[in-house]
Design a protein around this motif. Sequence first.
Motif, PDB file in Angstrom:
ATOM      1  N   UNK A 158       0.892  -1.303  -0.019  1.00 50.54           N
ATOM      2  CA  UNK A 158      -0.014   0.021  -0.062  1.00 50.54           C
ATOM      3  C   UNK A 158       0.785   1.304  -0.104  1.00 50.54           C
ATOM      4  N   UNK A 159       0.330   2.480  -0.339  1.00 48.20           N
ATOM      5  CA  UNK A 159       0.994   3.551  -0.441  1.00 48.20           C
ATOM      6  C   UNK A 159       0.345   4.461   0.800  1.00 48.20           C
ATOM      7  N   UNK A 160       1.264   4.883   1.493  1.00 46.04           N
ATOM      8  CA  UNK A 160       0.978   5.926   2.513  1.00 46.04           C
ATOM      9  C   UNK A 160       1.899   6.930   2.440  1.00 46.04           C
ATOM     10  N   UNK A 161       1.523   7.859   3.232  1.00 52.87           N
ATOM     11  CA  UNK A 161       2.144   9.424   3.475  1.00 52.87           C
ATOM     12  C   UNK A 161       3.476   9.059   3.548  1.00 52.87           C
ATOM     13  N   UNK A 162       4.380  10.017   3.354  1.00 49.96           N
ATOM     14  CA  UNK A 162       5.760   9.920   3.387  1.00 49.96           C
ATOM     15  C   UNK A 162       6.431   9.527   4.615  1.00 49.96           C
ATOM     16  N   UNK A 163       6.986   8.506   4.705  1.00 58.69           N
ATOM     17  CA  UNK A 163       7.658   7.781   5.767  1.00 58.69           C
ATOM     18  C   UNK A 163       9.314   8.077   5.573  1.00 58.69           C
ATOM     19  N   UNK A 164      10.140   8.206   6.800  1.00 56.07           N
ATOM     20  CA  UNK A 164      11.431   8.593   6.644  1.00 56.07           C
ATOM     21  C   UNK A 164      12.000   7.018   6.241  1.00 56.07           C
ATOM     22  N   UNK A 165      13.096   6.887   5.486  1.00 56.45           N
ATOM     23  CA  UNK A 165      13.640   5.681   5.262  1.00 56.45           C
ATOM     24  C   UNK A 165      14.067   5.627   3.849  1.00 56.45           C
ATOM     25  N   UNK A 166      14.966   4.363   3.581  1.00 55.41           N
ATOM     26  CA  UNK A 166      15.716   4.275   2.070  1.00 55.41           C
ATOM     27  C   UNK A 166      14.860   3.066   1.757  1.00 55.41           C
ATOM     28  N   UNK A 167      14.845   3.021   0.038  1.00 54.95           N
ATOM     29  CA  UNK A 167      14.294   1.979  -0.175  1.00 54.95           C
ATOM     30  C   UNK A 167      14.895   0.477  -0.022  1.00 54.95           C
ATOM     31  N   UNK A 168      14.287  -0.537   0.462  1.00 55.58           N
ATOM     32  CA  UNK A 168      14.926  -1.726   1.013  1.00 55.58           C
ATOM     33  C   UNK A 168      14.954  -1.688   2.344  1.00 55.58           C
ATOM     34  N   UNK A 169      14.639  -0.670   3.207  1.00 54.24           N
ATOM     35  CA  UNK A 169      14.998  -0.749   4.692  1.00 54.24           C
ATOM     36  C   UNK A 169      13.677  -1.391   5.170  1.00 54.24           C
TER      37      UNK A 169
ATOM     38  N   UNK B  77       7.876   8.001  -3.744  1.00 58.33           N
ATOM     39  CA  UNK B  77       7.555   8.459  -4.918  1.00 58.33           C
ATOM     40  C   UNK B  77       6.703   9.870  -4.673  1.00 58.33           C
ATOM     41  N   UNK B  78       6.072  10.399  -5.554  1.00 58.90           N
ATOM     42  CA  UNK B  78       5.286  11.560  -5.306  1.00 58.90           C
ATOM     43  C   UNK B  78       3.886  11.187  -6.070  1.00 58.90           C
ATOM     44  N   UNK B  79       2.878  11.254  -5.527  1.00 60.95           N
ATOM     45  CA  UNK B  79       1.551  11.169  -6.188  1.00 60.95           C
ATOM     46  C   UNK B  79       0.860  11.879  -7.340  1.00 60.95           C
ATOM     47  N   UNK B  80      -0.127  11.774  -7.844  1.00 64.97           N
ATOM     48  CA  UNK B  80      -0.799  12.372  -8.778  1.00 64.97           C
ATOM     49  C   UNK B  80      -1.140  13.846  -8.488  1.00 64.97           C
ATOM     50  N   UNK B  81      -0.767  14.593  -9.469  1.00 64.47           N
ATOM     51  CA  UNK B  81      -1.251  16.322  -9.253  1.00 64.47           C
ATOM     52  C   UNK B  81      -2.545  16.492  -9.295  1.00 64.47           C
TER      53      UNK B  81
END
Length: 102
Positions: free
Chosen positions: A20-31, A66-70
């Motif tokens: 699922x896609x949630x609001x921005x969380x801190x961390x890098x891809x794969x963490x 990523x960034x969501x739809x404008x």
Amino acid sequence: MQAVIKTCGKQYCVSEGQVLAVSSLEGNVGEEIGINEVLMISGEKTVVGTPVVSGAKVTAEILAQFRGKKIIVFKSKRRKGYKKRNGHRQDLTKIKITKIEC
């Protein structure tokens, strides 16, 4: 097994393996990240927290940042000539639920 979690001010009903896609969380891809605000767990037995279930934890893996739809925000006032146009793109994080612990 399913759980209701709270992250970034929103609640989500999740199960293991769900993406699922949630609001921005801190961390890098794969963490791996841990979400401690578990409001409810249902499986063999349903446990409802007051407000959170003590000792429960949901583990998730970050798949993408990523960034969501404008979206366009347009304000106007009739007969006054007032028009404002603004755009917004929300920062999102795609996560995969790996483990739900009681």
